[in-house]
Structure formats: structure tokens, C-alpha cells
Design a protein around this motif. Structure first.
Motif, mmCIF file in Angstrom:
data_model
loop_
_atom_site.group_PDB
_atom_site.id
_atom_site.type_symbol
_atom_site.label_atom_id
_atom_site.label_comp_id
_atom_site.label_asym_id
_atom_site.label_seq_id
_atom_site.Cartn_x
_atom_site.Cartn_y
_atom_site.Cartn_z
ATOM 1 N N ARG A 133 -11.956 32.584 0.815
ATOM 2 C CA ARG A 133 -10.344 32.673 0.973
ATOM 3 C C ARG A 133 -9.862 33.665 1.665
ATOM 4 N N VAL A 134 -8.654 33.568 2.081
ATOM 5 C CA VAL A 134 -8.078 34.516 3.041
ATOM 6 C C VAL A 134 -6.420 34.519 3.062
ATOM 7 N N THR A 135 -5.869 35.577 2.991
ATOM 8 C CA THR A 135 -4.542 35.582 3.345
ATOM 9 C C THR A 135 -4.390 36.069 4.720
ATOM 10 N N LEU A 136 -3.702 35.156 5.646
ATOM 11 C CA LEU A 136 -3.762 35.352 7.211
ATOM 12 C C LEU A 136 -2.972 36.559 7.499
ATOM 13 N N THR A 137 -3.432 37.097 8.473
ATOM 14 C CA THR A 137 -2.604 38.536 8.942
ATOM 15 C C THR A 137 -2.408 38.015 10.526
ATOM 16 N N ALA A 138 -1.357 38.946 11.103
ATOM 17 C CA ALA A 138 -1.065 38.619 12.343
ATOM 18 C C ALA A 138 -2.291 39.109 13.365
ATOM 19 N N GLU A 139 -2.841 39.965 13.012
ATOM 20 C CA GLU A 139 -3.893 40.587 13.776
ATOM 21 C C GLU A 139 -5.245 39.702 13.965
ATOM 22 N N HIS A 140 -5.577 38.989 12.572
ATOM 23 C CA HIS A 140 -6.733 38.297 12.594
ATOM 24 C C HIS A 140 -6.862 36.929 12.294
ATOM 25 N N ALA A 141 -5.537 36.210 12.475
ATOM 26 C CA ALA A 141 -5.418 35.109 11.647
ATOM 27 C C ALA A 141 -6.256 33.922 12.387
ATOM 28 N N ALA A 142 -6.483 33.816 13.793
ATOM 29 C CA ALA A 142 -7.435 32.818 14.292
ATOM 30 C C ALA A 142 -9.070 32.875 13.791
ATOM 31 N N GLU A 143 -9.438 34.249 13.889
ATOM 32 C CA GLU A 143 -10.895 34.293 13.452
ATOM 33 C C GLU A 143 -11.145 33.906 11.934
ATOM 34 N N GLU A 144 -10.018 34.581 11.272
ATOM 35 C CA GLU A 144 -10.256 34.482 9.833
ATOM 36 C C GLU A 144 -9.745 32.887 9.330
ATOM 37 N N MET A 145 -9.190 32.411 9.788
ATOM 38 C CA MET A 145 -9.154 30.749 9.527
ATOM 39 C C MET A 145 -10.453 30.027 9.855
ATOM 40 N N ASP A 146 -10.957 30.451 10.974
ATOM 41 C CA ASP A 146 -11.832 29.627 11.483
ATOM 42 C C ASP A 146 -13.299 30.048 10.482
ATOM 43 N N ARG A 147 -13.491 31.281 10.089
ATOM 44 C CA ARG A 147 -14.436 31.738 9.246
ATOM 45 C C ARG A 147 -14.406 30.911 8.034
ATOM 46 N N VAL A 148 -13.056 30.763 7.243
ATOM 47 C CA VAL A 148 -13.287 30.358 5.880
ATOM 48 C C VAL A 148 -13.256 28.733 6.138
ATOM 49 N N ARG A 150 -15.235 27.219 8.240
ATOM 50 C CA ARG A 150 -16.634 27.090 8.260
ATOM 51 C C ARG A 150 -17.370 27.215 6.985
ATOM 52 N N SER A 151 -16.997 28.460 6.212
ATOM 53 C CA SER A 151 -17.470 28.245 4.795
ATOM 54 C C SER A 151 -17.356 27.091 4.064
ATOM 55 N N CYS A 152 -16.088 26.459 4.138
ATOM 56 C CA CYS A 152 -15.947 25.107 3.339
ATOM 57 C C CYS A 152 -16.759 24.166 3.821
ATOM 58 N N TRP A 153 -17.059 23.936 5.239
ATOM 59 C CA TRP A 153 -17.859 22.922 5.752
ATOM 60 C C TRP A 153 -19.302 23.239 5.278
ATOM 61 N N GLU A 154 -19.637 24.529 5.392
ATOM 62 C CA GLU A 154 -21.228 24.876 5.209
ATOM 63 C C GLU A 154 -21.495 24.641 3.793
ATOM 64 N N HIS A 155 -20.650 25.049 2.768
ATOM 65 C CA HIS A 155 -21.189 25.153 1.551
ATOM 66 C C HIS A 155 -20.665 23.957 0.769
ATOM 67 N N LYS A 156 -19.894 23.133 1.335
ATOM 68 C CA LYS A 156 -19.162 21.880 0.732
ATOM 69 C C LYS A 156 -18.520 22.370 -0.587
ATOM 70 N N ARG A 157 -17.607 23.344 -0.470
ATOM 71 C CA ARG A 157 -16.831 23.627 -1.660
ATOM 72 C C ARG A 157 -15.465 23.947 -1.416
ATOM 73 N N PRO A 158 -14.246 24.253 -2.148
ATOM 74 C CA PRO A 158 -13.299 24.355 -1.603
ATOM 75 C C PRO A 158 -12.874 25.790 -1.111
ATOM 76 N N VAL A 159 -11.896 25.929 -0.428
ATOM 77 C CA VAL A 159 -11.425 27.519 0.113
ATOM 78 C C VAL A 159 -10.057 27.394 -0.101
ATOM 79 N N ARG A 160 -9.437 28.557 0.073
ATOM 80 C CA ARG A 160 -7.966 28.797 -0.192
ATOM 81 C C ARG A 160 -7.487 29.679 1.313
ATOM 82 N N ILE A 161 -6.601 29.271 2.049
ATOM 83 C CA ILE A 161 -5.767 29.718 3.125
ATOM 84 C C ILE A 161 -4.371 30.139 2.823
ATOM 85 N N ALA A 162 -4.007 31.420 2.713
ATOM 86 C CA ALA A 162 -2.506 31.527 2.341
ATOM 87 C C ALA A 162 -1.983 31.969 3.732
#
Length: 563
Positions: A133-148, A150-162
Motif C-alpha cells: 500500500r502507498v499514499t502517493l507523494t509528489a516526489e516519488h509517485a511514479a516509482e511508488e505506484m510501480d512498486r505497489v 508489481r507487488s499486486c501482480w507478483e503476490h496475486k493479492r490486493p493493494v491500496r494506492i491513495a
């Protein structure tokens, strides 16, 4: 210019998500504007719980799903659906429209909060039902959304992006590489080690068998599993959560294995195997007949999502499809024809055409109604127990929720399957009690142009509870809705066809009418006796009745109960 919103939409589409379920609200409206300007389609549902269920059903067919909620009230409405997706290994992306970063930094008492300045409360809550899960920030939005993602796809479980409101249109770098990196090849020594140990166990086997479950489907190993079964050919059974994961029309199909509640022939194939290959199996009460399963000790090859066990040997970081490919080679090289289970012919239930409809007659007619390639969505209750032993034609996908067993899940999930695969026919079998929790999504189905066949089992209440705990107490009774009138009440108009049936002859006519109207939603209200239990349910429920000697502890009550 690429923005945080447009990048997030592009990344969702890389996961195969072309539709977004949700409810509009002030914190997500700016993002919704971007959705409407993109190729991503928004499907507005009646509430966020229905949206989460729909995203779950969608993901089971498309590989991933997405739901849009608003901060606090919206995501709490959806959290039961997110929890179910977590329990059943379904990759769902929850996008939460959140208050601006300025409001959060200033700890302002905003609406949809507790007015205490704590803007991290709901993210912490989601730590229990998401893999990331992540709450996006201006500084790291791109890499943080990608990370989360990828976790969703790899683990086959839900994620939360605020997504805070002031970041929707904030600039973001355009993706310079695919979201999902290429899968690294498995080290040769790992494959060789596994092959040697597995071949040793299979070498002397004369009665090997396969037992498959839902994780084979979730982790993309469906074709590799089919190759293994065909290589022998090997007898293959499935567990409840994996209904449909093996070809039930093939002579290799050995039936549904649920421990002591299995058919004798199925139980013999699994429990008397001298080498049992389990694929993506999850042992739970409802999946194993109340933990009455019995696998051959020391003679089992357990193929998991990323780890395989052969006795005491553990092979980590071995993808499921790769492990199955190795086993396929071993079995094919053996060039031995292994004994396959006998296939008794399906006996048609002789039902007096004008006598009251029964579960047995209904199940028999439903089995004849299913066509190759259909999507069968079945509620975990009397509906599931009536369908579980139906041998499905080839290419049928079965969607159920055996483990989480959240009542009302399947109607919105069927909305999701209709949207995910509009070229396939969705058949929904749901009880009257379950339907009353999420009935309003019939209106969403009509608005989205969905055309499922909905079979409502009207037996006047919670019949599965009556089977487990027979009583005259009224708590299993429900309001007597006029179910056949619901599509019209929810605005379907001439896009829907409704019929109420009380006899086998009427059901035959209604199903034939459904076949003649493939472009319309068809709702069939099937009236059944309140204590008419499917055979499998009657056998299992007797084990769990209060006061039964030797019954399973209360903590092991089978899936399908209300709570």
C-alpha cells in the motif's frame, strides 16, 4: 504531458485492466475526469462493496481488477471485498481518492476523517487485507505506484494506492520500461535437482494422481497443468476452490475431492495414490471436508506458487509452471499408461414435469444447460453444493468464494465477469438470502449492458444454516421478495426477461427462453422447498450439527456459513 493520473491509468492497462469499478465522490472526481478522457472504462456501481466484488470477479478472468473508492467512508465500504480478494489470492488494485497533501500535512479536520488529524488510519487498517500500500507523494509517485502494482501482480493479492487530490494533475515521468519485467530464467541446477528428486518418487509409481486447486489458475499455470495431466494421462481431481481448473469433460477427471465427503471413487484416486502431485492446493475447512483429507504420507509432490516440496526436499523460487513442465517431462518419458477412473454416465433425474421443483431436478437441468466456454458464478451456499458435482464442459470458468464465503459476493462478481468477458455467457446461481445483500447491482448490470442468466434459488431463507443447525427458530427466515420483479424495479426495462418457476416443466421452458435471448439479462426465480438440500450439502452438514458426537470443533465449521 504525463501526469500522476495518466501514468497510473497507463500502468493499470499494462496489467490488463480495461475497466474500473467504483463510486464517484469528491475526493476522486478529478481522477475520474482523467479516466473518462482515457481508454479506461468506468463502471459505476451502487456502492463500493459491490465495486470491490465486481473487481474481484473481473480479475479472476482478466488477471487483475481495479476499484475506485473515496477516502474513509468509501474504502471502509469496500474493505470486505478487498479482504475476500486477499484471502482468495485475487489481484485487485484499490485506488482511493484522498484529501490533498496540504490538508494532511496541516492535519485539518476534513470530512470523511475522524477530525483528529490522523490521515494514516485507513492505510494502516489496509495493512491487514493488502500485500502492499502507498499514499502517493509528489516526489516519488511514479516509482511508488510501480512498486505497489508489481507487488499486486507478483503476490496475486490486493493493494491500496491513495491518490491525493492535488497530485492528480501533478507532472510525472512517462514510463521508460515495462511495468512487469521479464521473468528471469530458472537456474539449471535448480531444475536438475528438482527433476532428480521428483523422478525418484515417480519412478516406481503405478497409481500416480494429480490434485489441483485454485492457485494453479491464479498463477497462470492452467495450461502447464493440462499438459501434465495429458502426459500420462493421469487421473486428476480438483478441490472446491479449484472447481473448473482441470478439464471435467476429459476421461482423466476423477471428480471433486473434499476429504471424507468425496465420492468413493474420487477418494480412492487421491488417498490411495502412490504418488500424489498437488498443484496450488490450499487446505481449509470448506476445501477439505472439515479437514478430513488424507494424502499419502511421504508420497506427495506439493507444487506451490513459487516453492515445491518433495518429501523433505524444498525447492524455493521455482515457479509453478516450470515445476509442472519438469513433471510433465518425467511422466511423458515414463511411457506408462496409468489407470484412469471409470466415468459413470450422468443419470438424468426423472422429475414429474408438474410436481414441485426440487434441488435434484434443478441441478440436473442446470448441468444440461451449461455450454463450453461459459462462466459459471455460484454463491457459496446451497447454490454451490448443488453445482459442485456438475461436470462442466470444456473451457468453463467457475467463480466461487469457498474460503472467504461472503454472502452476496456473487451477484456483483457476475457483473465483473460480464464486463471482463462480454463474449462469454455468464451463468449466476445464487440463493435468495445472498441476493438480498447485493440485489441493487442488477441495475448496474442492466446499465452496463450485461446479459447474464441469473438463477435465483428461492427457498425462503438461509437454507444452508437450516441444514447445519435444524431449528424452528425464525432467524433463518427472510423477507419474501418478489424476485422476478427485481430487474424491472432496478430499471432494466426490456433489456431483461424474468420468469418465476415452481416445476421442472416451467424451468425447462425458462431455460429454453434464456437460450433464445442471448442479448438480454434473464432472471429465473426457482421456488424450492425450505428444507430441500443438495446431496453434498446434506452429507457435510450432518457432521457439524450441534450435539453431534465427534463433530468438528466450532472453529472448523465449513465454509458457506453466514459468519
Amino acid at each position: 504531458m504525463t501526469t500522476v493520473a495518466t501514468r497510473l491509468i497507463a500502468r493499470l492497462r499494462e496489467l490488463g485492466v480495461e475497466d474500473l469499478f467504483g463510486v464517484p465522490a469528491d475526493y476522486n472526481l478529478a481522477f475520474l475526469d482523467e479516466v473518462y478522457a482515457s481508454e479506461l472504462r468506468f463502471v459505476g456501481t451502487c456502492n463500493e462493496l459491490g465495486a470491490a466484488y465486481a473487481a474481484d470477479g473481473y480479475a479472476r478472468l482478466r488477471g487483475a481488477g481495479a476499484v475506485l473508492t473515496t477516502f474513509g467512508v468509501g474504502e471502509l465500504s469496500a474493505v470486505n471485498g478487498i479482504g475476500g480478494a486477499y484471502a482468495e489470492s485475487v489481484p485487485v488494485v484499490e485506488i482511493v481518492g484522498a484529501p490533498s497533501t496540504r490538508a494532511a500535512d496541516a492535519r485539518l479536520p476534513m470530512h470523511h476523517t475522524m477530525a483528529d488529524g490522523d490521515f494514516g488510519r485507513f492505510e494502516r487498517l489496509h495493512a491487514e487485507v493488502t500485500c502492499d500500500r502507498v499514499t502517493l507523494t509528489a516526489e516519488h509517485a511514479a516509482e511508488e505506484m510501480d512498486r505497489v502494482l508489481r507487488s499486486c501482480w507478483e503476490h496475486k493479492r490486493p493493494v491500496r494506492i491513495a491518490l491525493p487530490t492535488d497530485l492528480v494533475h501533478a507532472p510525472a515521468p512517462a514510463p521508460d520500461e515495462p511495468l512487469l519485467p521479464e521473468v528471469a530464467p530458472v537456474p539449471p541446477h535448480l531444475l536438475a535437482g528438482f527433476r532428480a528428486v521428483a523422478a525418484g518418487l515417480l519412478a516406481g509409481a503405478v497409481r500416480p494422481a494429480v490434485l489441483a486447486d485454485h492457485l494453479a489458475e491464479r498463477h497462470g499455470a492452467h495450461e502447464a497443468l493440462a499438459d501434465l495431466v495429458a502426459a500420462g494421462p493421469l487421473p486428476a481431481a480438483a478441490m472446491n476452490m479449484g472447481k473448473g481448473v482441470v478439464d471435467e469433460s476429459a476421461p482423466t477427471f476423477a471428480g471433486m475431492y473434499v476429504g471424507a465427503a468425496s465420492a468413493p471413487g474420487t477418494r480412492a484416486v487421491v488417498e490411495q495414490a502412490d504418488c500424489l502431485i498437488t498443484v496450488g492446493v490450499l487446505i481449509s475447512d470448506g476445501n477439505s471436508g472439515g479437514f478430513t483429507h488424507a494424502f499419502p504420507a511421504g508420497r506427495t509432490i506439493e507444487v506451490g506458487a513459487s516453492e515445491t516440496r518433495v518429501g523433505d526436499a524444498v525447492f524455493r523460487d521455482l515457479p509453478m509452471a516450470e515445476a509442472l513442465a519438469v513433471l510433465t517431462g518425467i511422466v511423458r518419458d515414463a511411457a506408462v499408461r496409468f489407470p484412469l477412473p471409470e466415468q459413470p454416465p450422468r443419470a438424468r433425474v426423472d422429475a414429474e414435469p408438474h410436481a414441485p421443483l426440487t434441488q435434484a431436478a434443478l441441478g440436473d437441468r442446470f448441468a444440461a444447460f451449461v455450454r463450453p466456454g461459459d462462466v459459471v458464478v455460484v454463491e457459496q451456499g446451497t447454490a454451490f453444493f448443488g453445482v459442485v458435482d456438475t461436470r462442466m464442459p470444456p473451457g468453463v470458468t467457475v467463480v466461487s468464494q469457498v474460503l472467504w464465503s461472503s454472502i452476496g459476493y456473487t451477484l456483483p462478481a457476475a457483473l465483473g465477469t460480464c464486463v471482463a468477458a462480454p463474449d462469454r455467457r455468464t451463468l449466476l446461481v445464487i440463493g435468495d438470502g445472498s441476493l438480498q445483500l447485493t440485489a441493487q447491482e442488477l441495475g448496474t448490470m442492466a446499465r452496463a449492458g450485461a446479459a447474464p442468466v441469473v438463477l435465483v434459488l428461492n427457498n425462503g431463507g438461509y437454507t444452508i444454516e437450516r441444514a447445519i443447525h435444524p431449528t424452528d427458530a425464525p432467524y433463518n427466515d427472510i423477507a419474501p421478495w418478489r424476485y422476478a420483479d427485481l430487474p424491472a424495479a432496478f430499471g432494466a426495462g426490456d433489456r431483461a426477461l424474468s420468469r418465476r418457476v415452481t416445476t421442472a416443466a416451467q424451468l425447462d421452458a425458462a431455460l429454453a427462453e434464456a437460450d433464445r435471448n442471448p442479448d438480454r439479462m434473464v432472471l429465473i426465480e426457482a421456488v424450492l422447498g425450505p428444507e430441500d438440500y443438495p446431496g453434498r450439502l446434506a452429507a457435510i452438514a450432518a457432521k457439524y450439527r450441534p450435539g453431534t458426537a465427534g463433530r468438528t470443533p466450532a472453529a472448523q465449521v465449513p465454509a458457506g456459513t453466514r459468519r
